[in-house]
Design a protein around this motif. Structure first.
Motif, PDB file in Angstrom:
ATOM      1  N   LEU A 107     -31.931   0.703 -32.007  1.00  0.00           N
ATOM      2  CA  LEU A 107     -32.234   2.135 -31.865  1.00  0.00           C
ATOM      3  C   LEU A 107     -31.121   3.030 -32.421  1.00  0.00           C
ATOM      4  CD1 LEU A 107     -33.914   4.533 -30.976  1.00  0.00           C
ATOM      5  CD2 LEU A 107     -33.273   4.058 -28.605  1.00  0.00           C
ATOM      6  N   PRO A 108     -29.855   2.805 -32.046  1.00  0.00           N
ATOM      7  CA  PRO A 108     -28.819   3.661 -32.649  1.00  0.00           C
ATOM      8  C   PRO A 108     -28.760   3.552 -34.174  1.00  0.00           C
ATOM      9  CG  PRO A 108     -27.840   2.074 -31.088  1.00  0.00           C
ATOM     10  CD  PRO A 108     -29.313   1.936 -30.979  1.00  0.00           C
ATOM     11  N   THR A 109     -29.020   2.367 -34.702  1.00  0.00           N
ATOM     12  CA  THR A 109     -29.006   2.198 -36.162  1.00  0.00           C
ATOM     13  C   THR A 109     -30.103   3.027 -36.815  1.00  0.00           C
ATOM     14  OG1 THR A 109     -28.127  -0.028 -35.871  1.00  0.00           O
ATOM     15  CG2 THR A 109     -29.135   0.482 -38.013  1.00  0.00           C
ATOM     16  N   MET A 110     -31.261   2.984 -36.201  1.00  0.00           N
ATOM     17  CA  MET A 110     -32.407   3.732 -36.723  1.00  0.00           C
ATOM     18  C   MET A 110     -32.132   5.247 -36.659  1.00  0.00           C
ATOM     19  SD  MET A 110     -36.220   3.306 -35.164  1.00  0.00           S
ATOM     20  CE  MET A 110     -36.347   1.559 -35.379  1.00  0.00           C
ATOM     21  N   LEU A 111     -31.614   5.703 -35.535  1.00  0.00           N
ATOM     22  CA  LEU A 111     -31.316   7.135 -35.392  1.00  0.00           C
ATOM     23  C   LEU A 111     -30.268   7.566 -36.402  1.00  0.00           C
ATOM     24  CD1 LEU A 111     -31.197   7.453 -31.476  1.00  0.00           C
ATOM     25  CD2 LEU A 111     -33.062   8.155 -33.004  1.00  0.00           C
ATOM     26  N   SER A 112     -29.267   6.717 -36.566  1.00  0.00           N
ATOM     27  CA  SER A 112     -28.193   7.037 -37.503  1.00  0.00           C
ATOM     28  C   SER A 112     -28.726   7.131 -38.936  1.00  0.00           C
ATOM     29  CB  SER A 112     -27.115   5.959 -37.374  1.00  0.00           C
ATOM     30  OG  SER A 112     -26.124   6.116 -38.342  1.00  0.00           O
ATOM     31  N   TRP A 113     -29.561   6.186 -39.314  1.00  0.00           N
ATOM     32  CA  TRP A 113     -30.170   6.203 -40.659  1.00  0.00           C
ATOM     33  C   TRP A 113     -30.959   7.482 -40.897  1.00  0.00           C
ATOM     34  CZ3 TRP A 113     -31.330   4.513 -45.482  1.00  0.00           C
ATOM     35  CH2 TRP A 113     -32.620   4.689 -45.970  1.00  0.00           C
ATOM     36  N   LEU A 114     -31.622   7.962 -39.858  1.00  0.00           N
ATOM     37  CA  LEU A 114     -32.418   9.183 -39.994  1.00  0.00           C
ATOM     38  C   LEU A 114     -31.591  10.448 -39.807  1.00  0.00           C
ATOM     39  CD1 LEU A 114     -35.635   8.040 -38.091  1.00  0.00           C
ATOM     40  CD2 LEU A 114     -35.437   8.469 -40.557  1.00  0.00           C
ATOM     41  N   GLY A 115     -30.296  10.285 -39.579  1.00  0.00           N
ATOM     42  CA  GLY A 115     -29.442  11.452 -39.403  1.00  0.00           C
ATOM     43  C   GLY A 115     -29.633  12.145 -38.073  1.00  0.00           C
ATOM     44  N   LEU A 116     -30.175  11.442 -37.094  1.00  0.00           N
ATOM     45  CA  LEU A 116     -30.407  12.044 -35.779  1.00  0.00           C
ATOM     46  C   LEU A 116     -29.215  11.769 -34.867  1.00  0.00           C
ATOM     47  CD1 LEU A 116     -34.157  11.102 -35.247  1.00  0.00           C
ATOM     48  CD2 LEU A 116     -33.185  13.204 -36.165  1.00  0.00           C
ATOM     49  N   PRO A 117     -29.012  12.661 -33.870  1.00  0.00           N
ATOM     50  CA  PRO A 117     -27.872  12.456 -32.971  1.00  0.00           C
ATOM     51  C   PRO A 117     -28.046  11.194 -32.122  1.00  0.00           C
ATOM     52  CG  PRO A 117     -29.270  14.273 -32.210  1.00  0.00           C
ATOM     53  CD  PRO A 117     -29.797  13.862 -33.545  1.00  0.00           C
ATOM     54  N   LEU A 118     -26.923  10.535 -31.862  1.00  0.00           N
ATOM     55  CA  LEU A 118     -26.938   9.366 -30.984  1.00  0.00           C
ATOM     56  C   LEU A 118     -26.660   9.851 -29.563  1.00  0.00           C
ATOM     57  CD1 LEU A 118     -24.970   6.710 -33.039  1.00  0.00           C
ATOM     58  CD2 LEU A 118     -27.370   7.378 -33.141  1.00  0.00           C
ATOM     59  N   ALA A 119     -27.538   9.535 -28.667  1.00  0.00           N
ATOM     60  CA  ALA A 119     -27.388   9.953 -27.269  1.00  0.00           C
ATOM     61  C   ALA A 119     -26.364   9.024 -26.612  1.00  0.00           C
ATOM     62  CB  ALA A 119     -28.739   9.887 -26.563  1.00  0.00           C
ATOM     63  N   SER A 120     -25.097   9.349 -26.816  1.00  0.00           N
ATOM     64  CA  SER A 120     -24.051   8.419 -26.386  1.00  0.00           C
ATOM     65  C   SER A 120     -23.941   8.323 -24.865  1.00  0.00           C
ATOM     66  CB  SER A 120     -22.703   8.823 -26.975  1.00  0.00           C
ATOM     67  OG  SER A 120     -22.393  10.152 -26.595  1.00  0.00           O
ATOM     68  N   HIS A 121     -24.591   9.241 -24.138  1.00  0.00           N
ATOM     69  CA  HIS A 121     -24.581   9.130 -22.673  1.00  0.00           C
ATOM     70  C   HIS A 121     -25.657   8.172 -22.180  1.00  0.00           C
ATOM     71  CE1 HIS A 121     -27.619  12.038 -23.629  1.00  0.00           C
ATOM     72  NE2 HIS A 121     -27.950  12.255 -22.390  1.00  0.00           N
ATOM     73  N   ARG A 122     -26.506   7.711 -23.089  1.00  0.00           N
ATOM     74  CA  ARG A 122     -27.562   6.778 -22.679  1.00  0.00           C
ATOM     75  C   ARG A 122     -27.536   5.472 -23.462  1.00  0.00           C
ATOM     76  NH1 ARG A 122     -31.473  10.764 -23.527  1.00  0.00           N
ATOM     77  NH2 ARG A 122     -31.754  12.139 -21.742  1.00  0.00           N
ATOM     78  N   LEU A 123     -27.314   5.570 -24.769  1.00  0.00           N
ATOM     79  CA  LEU A 123     -27.443   4.375 -25.608  1.00  0.00           C
ATOM     80  C   LEU A 123     -26.268   3.427 -25.384  1.00  0.00           C
ATOM     81  CD1 LEU A 123     -28.759   5.900 -28.959  1.00  0.00           C
ATOM     82  CD2 LEU A 123     -30.051   5.028 -26.998  1.00  0.00           C
ATOM     83  N   GLU A 124     -26.583   2.178 -25.157  1.00  0.00           N
ATOM     84  CA  GLU A 124     -25.550   1.170 -24.911  1.00  0.00           C
ATOM     85  C   GLU A 124     -25.308   0.270 -26.123  1.00  0.00           C
ATOM     86  OE1 GLU A 124     -26.227   1.138 -20.077  1.00  0.00           O
ATOM     87  OE2 GLU A 124     -27.245  -0.380 -21.286  1.00  0.00           O
ATOM     88  N   GLY A 125     -26.138   0.420 -27.144  1.00  0.00           N
ATOM     89  CA  GLY A 125     -25.946  -0.361 -28.352  1.00  0.00           C
ATOM     90  C   GLY A 125     -25.084   0.386 -29.360  1.00  0.00           C
ATOM     91  N   ARG A 126     -24.871  -0.257 -30.510  1.00  0.00           N
ATOM     92  CA  ARG A 126     -23.998   0.313 -31.533  1.00  0.00           C
ATOM     93  C   ARG A 126     -24.735   0.500 -32.841  1.00  0.00           C
ATOM     94  NH1 ARG A 126     -17.977  -1.872 -31.485  1.00  0.00           N
ATOM     95  NH2 ARG A 126     -18.033  -0.217 -33.031  1.00  0.00           N
ATOM     96  N   ASP A 127     -24.365   1.520 -33.553  1.00  0.00           N
ATOM     97  CA  ASP A 127     -24.902   1.804 -34.879  1.00  0.00           C
ATOM     98  C   ASP A 127     -24.408   0.724 -35.852  1.00  0.00           C
ATOM     99  OD1 ASP A 127     -25.619   2.891 -37.308  1.00  0.00           O
ATOM    100  OD2 ASP A 127     -24.175   4.559 -37.204  1.00  0.00           O
ATOM    101  N   LEU A 128     -25.335   0.056 -36.518  1.00  0.00           N
ATOM    102  CA  LEU A 128     -24.942  -1.000 -37.464  1.00  0.00           C
ATOM    103  C   LEU A 128     -24.691  -0.472 -38.869  1.00  0.00           C
ATOM    104  CD1 LEU A 128     -27.438  -3.814 -36.357  1.00  0.00           C
ATOM    105  CD2 LEU A 128     -25.064  -3.482 -35.648  1.00  0.00           C
ATOM    106  N   GLN A 129     -24.927   0.807 -39.095  1.00  0.00           N
ATOM    107  CA  GLN A 129     -24.769   1.323 -40.466  1.00  0.00           C
ATOM    108  C   GLN A 129     -23.389   1.063 -41.062  1.00  0.00           C
ATOM    109  OE1 GLN A 129     -27.727   3.852 -42.424  1.00  0.00           O
ATOM    110  NE2 GLN A 129     -26.587   5.319 -41.179  1.00  0.00           N
ATOM    111  N   PRO A 130     -22.307   1.260 -40.292  1.00  0.00           N
ATOM    112  CA  PRO A 130     -20.999   0.955 -40.891  1.00  0.00           C
ATOM    113  C   PRO A 130     -20.921  -0.487 -41.399  1.00  0.00           C
ATOM    114  CG  PRO A 130     -20.722   2.201 -38.861  1.00  0.00           C
ATOM    115  CD  PRO A 130     -22.179   1.845 -38.953  1.00  0.00           C
ATOM    116  N   LEU A 131     -21.531  -1.422 -40.688  1.00  0.00           N
ATOM    117  CA  LEU A 131     -21.509  -2.818 -41.128  1.00  0.00           C
ATOM    118  C   LEU A 131     -22.311  -2.970 -42.420  1.00  0.00           C
ATOM    119  CD1 LEU A 131     -20.531  -2.913 -38.208  1.00  0.00           C
ATOM    120  CD2 LEU A 131     -21.858  -4.991 -37.888  1.00  0.00           C
ATOM    121  N   LEU A 132     -23.444  -2.283 -42.467  1.00  0.00           N
ATOM    122  CA  LEU A 132     -24.285  -2.358 -43.668  1.00  0.00           C
ATOM    123  C   LEU A 132     -23.566  -1.751 -44.868  1.00  0.00           C
ATOM    124  CD1 LEU A 132     -27.636  -1.182 -42.030  1.00  0.00           C
ATOM    125  CD2 LEU A 132     -26.991  -3.539 -42.584  1.00  0.00           C
ATOM    126  N   HIS A 133     -22.648  -0.840 -44.597  1.00  0.00           N
ATOM    127  CA  HIS A 133     -21.929  -0.162 -45.680  1.00  0.00           C
ATOM    128  C   HIS A 133     -20.586  -0.804 -45.963  1.00  0.00           C
ATOM    129  CE1 HIS A 133     -24.499   3.699 -44.862  1.00  0.00           C
ATOM    130  NE2 HIS A 133     -25.212   2.659 -45.271  1.00  0.00           N
TER     131      HIS A 133
END
Lengths: 520, 520
Positions: free
Chosen positions: B375-401
């Motif tokens: 979910l955070p990866t998908m939101l990040s790809w779409l340029g949407l804010p990450l709800a850091s007070h709820r999301l427990e996963g990590r954005d994978l985009q930096p790894l992809l880049h």
């Protein structure tokens, strides 16, 4: 026919356990609470689940720890997804009536998300946290329309747009000037409000009127006083009822300031702690604080007298407690939050009128109880089902009835200090300013995110002067505490959408649902 | 102008990581997924947060662990209080479209509590878990009106009230009799449905039609296949595409049955494990399972071809994964749930068309990723804010880049087996049938409520044959794992009603709110 049963759940705000006569204070007069304890059970080791108003109260109101209910500090609304005392009671045919403070913060975003922001009855109840407010009054800010107190004051001659600020927490200084109770130096002066019009008197009147109105109808009332919480200013004659010599000696020593825990050290830089570091502040505030307590007790006497005269002592469960204590300068600290018994331990007196409780009348029970136990106890007294898939506290009725069930050997409390200056001083993000504490008979242990642990041997050091959190020889104790904390985390109740009974019925029932996997 | 961006989030059901050619299977043909991996990144150590459909999917859909989202097993509805992928996307102006399975269970009691049980748009979305269902199809039971598949089958000549049972999972036995795919012995026969009308073909058609309909409009599609999940029965020619010799050798030995962990031992008494204990069952089911995987790959080829021809490979983030694996007889177990990589590790291929991802094309990334990261990866790809007070996963985009951010060194998974026969065998209550597992590079550790721990040294014993959970010499490792598990519990996000930004703004802001405590 079921006998009519009432519940009176009384909460004081910021009242230390050691500040009642029946809890051993050598000077404070609290004859009415002492008498209640003599008729009921006085729990000597009762603890809150967070040392600050909001999360502590939400634990009382939900029967769940802050890590579960999520309202981890004063400004964090309780999610509309959480089920509160009022909702459990309503499901059982009872209304939960409020006179006084709840510290409920409205979860506006949660309501909006669920399109519940209109004026519906449901939205109204969710906004009040499930309470039917006869008069909600959270104190220490200008009350809104939910309280009749400002209008009441104006009717009694206190002419002002904000009579609370101008009268209730104001006083006359030595030169006749008006001074504010926001300044603790002014705690020595009497409030400009007459005692009979004070917050404590007013809210007691609300409770009395309510009981009169209810007549023979059953009720559940949360009578929740805003005192002896700051602003520390008492009406005459309570403002100078006690001298500094009649206060407990301040509990602190110089050694505490050396090598202090970094978060405690950061707290000590906050204004309330800087102020309370002065003996003058301690000696000015404590007498007023004590006066406010005796005042509270006097009004409870008025209430209990009314109840006795009207037969309400025969069918009303009374619980008296507080949301947390107050450092009042102990450990070079002011206010609350941190993990000392000073703050975490609260008075907890339960009067159960039923014959089953006769065996324990006047007894002191030193089994450990927690804020989360109030809701299950209340539900049990009313004969309502305990939502065992949600409630994390325990029913105290067996204890009141003289039974010896297996019981807990430690209690848990939590802190989220992300909104506090201490967090900024420690240069932390809002997500890693948290702590959890375990308190057993012997040990007080604190697990801080990204900070050293704290550990106190309460047998050797009951005042918590000597922090063993970094002592190598106590690592095995800290390890045991961490294990116990892990066990506690695994016991939290997150599977809230199904009851345990539903799980039982659904166990191994795949084939009934037309699913036949696994057959050769 | 922002470039149009799509997301295609593909999930297979019960697909083991080691059952794709690009993950090393020596016989299975999966050329289209291999090609996707060659264009994107293949994560070699991707893990689910629970080894069973419901809780695993809810972790994908909420970005939160089961201990947080609370839907701990298949029959436990996700609370309406939980915010899902669809709601985050909608807030950002996107619809989340579904073709296939979600395993969302409606939280009827939660909806009723909030008076959301009517036919409102909001109630509809809460019932679907936030998905816009073009065709919801959970498989392995008779689909309801949410799927057009039964009507589709009837239109194509499969005349029955329940064409799924009578055709899709039925076959012709040796004597011409109709036999059911519910019996694994029949996995050797071809399904009575033509391949082009099979579940996998149908759902791919749905996705293709959707993409055609959308034309140049942006979209987010969750294409969620019900295969290769049981009933294990494949249409021709996939049913006998593989021989038993082309399957991975079953991973089990007799020593595992001695001194087995009591819960694992209880699982082995469940029917699916009793069945898979036979080599005949293993050798009958695995070829069909493999056939279903190649069939899935063939249809993904059809989909990817369409996307290539229509320019969709230039602007679509593609994530391919599964909700968990399948024991298929390994460790004398069938089905899933328990803590072996066989079940916990899943394929995880991400194709990011952006130029920033060119550096990683075709790379294998062995950093540990989890279901909650989607979910955070998908939101990040779409340029949407990450709800850091709820999301427990990590954005994978930096790894992809191609970046090297500080990264996790272990992953967590959970199990609630309260609905399973194993719980009854172990004579436990529905509240203490839970486990949490930590998997680091070297260790697989499992903490069971009221049961011994499990521990495997994956360097010395990658297949998890040798349980060190009761080995005295490994106590220090288990202790480290418990510490790490405790840290994880303290990191869970329960303060969901305020954002981190709101906390920052509210920090130390009492005076602005008219509260002046602590001043001398």
């Amino acid at each position: 026919m079921t006998q009519r049963k009432n519940v009176l759940f009384i909460m004081a705000d910021q009242l230390r356990a050691d500040h009642l006569a029946c809890y051993g204070h050598p000077h404070i007069r609290t004859p009415n609470l002492d008498a209640l304890a003599a008729k009921g059970v006085r729990f000597d080791r009762a603890f809150v689940n967070s040392g600050v108003c909001g999360p502590s109260r939400m634990s009382y109101y939900t029967g769940r720890y802050p890590s579960t209910h999520g309202a981890t500090w004063n400004r964090v609304p309780l999610s509309v997804g959480e089920v509160t005392m009022g909702e459990y009671l309503r499901a059982g045919g009872h209304k939960l009536v409020l006179a006084g403070k709840t510290h409920i913060m409205v979860d506006h975003k949660g309501l909006e998300r669920l399109a519940l922001d209109g004026g519906s009855e449901l939205a109204r109840l969710l906004k009040t946290g499930g309470f039917e407010e006869i008069d909600r009054y959270d104190g220490h800010h200008e009350p809104g329309e939910e309280s009749g107190y400002p209008a009441y004051l104006r009717r009694h001659g206190y002419q002002s747009d904000d009579p609370w600020t101008d009268f209730v927490i104001s006083a006359r200084g030595p030169d006749g000037e008006t001074v504010s109770g926001w300044h603790m130096r002014n705690a020595r002066y009497p409030s400009l409000v007459e005692e009979k019009h004070s917050e404590t008197a007013y809210m007691t009147d609300q409770a009395l009127s309510f009981m009169e109105r209810m007549g023979d109808e059953p009720w559940v009332l949360h009578l929740s006083y805003v005192k002896p919480h700051w602003p520390y200013i008492a009406p005459a004659p309570y403002h100078d009822m006690y001298s500094a010599e009649q206060c407990l000696p301040v509990v602190r020593n110089d050694a505490e300031l050396n090598n202090a825990h970094p978060v405690v050290e950061a707290y000590r830089q906050q204004e309330e702690c800087v102020s309370f570091a002065s003996d003058t502040c301690v000696n000015t505030v404590r007498p007023a604080y004590q006066g406010l307590i005796t005042q509270l007790d006097d009004h409870l006497g008025r209430l209990f007298d009314f109840m006795s005269r009207n037969g309400l002592m025969d069918n009303t469960l009374i619980i008296f407690t507080a949301d947390h204590g107050d450092f009042l300068g102990d450990h070079w600290l002011g206010e609350k939050e941190l993990f000392y018994d000073t703050v975490q331990r609260v008075p907890f007196i339960v009067y159960d009128p039923s014959p089953e409780a006769n065996a324990t009348r006047g007894k002191v029970d030193d089994r450990m109880v927690e804020a989360v136990d109030v809701l299950p106890t209340m539900l049990s007294w009313l004969g309502l089902p305990l939502a065992s898939h949600r409630l994390e506290g325990r029913d105290l009725q067996p204890l009141l009835h003289g039974k010896q069930p297996p019981w807990r050997d430690c209690v848990f409390s939590e802190l989220d200090y992300s909104y506090r200056l201490a967090r900024v001083i420690r240069d932390k993000s809002p997500s890693n300013a948290k702590a959890w504490s375990l308190r057993s008979d012997r040990w007080r242990y604190v697990y801080w995110l990204d900070e050293p642990e704290q550990l106190y041997d309460l047998h050797a050091d009951p005042e918590q002067f000597n922090d063993l959190g970094r002592s190598a020889e106590h690592e095995h104790i800290r390890e045991e505490c961490r294990e116990r904390l892990l066990q506690w985390f695994t016991s939290l109740k997150r599977r809230t959408t199904v009851t345990e009974e539903e799980v039982e019925r659904g166990t191994n029932a795949y084939k009934k649902a037309g699913v036949f996997f696994g057959q050769w």
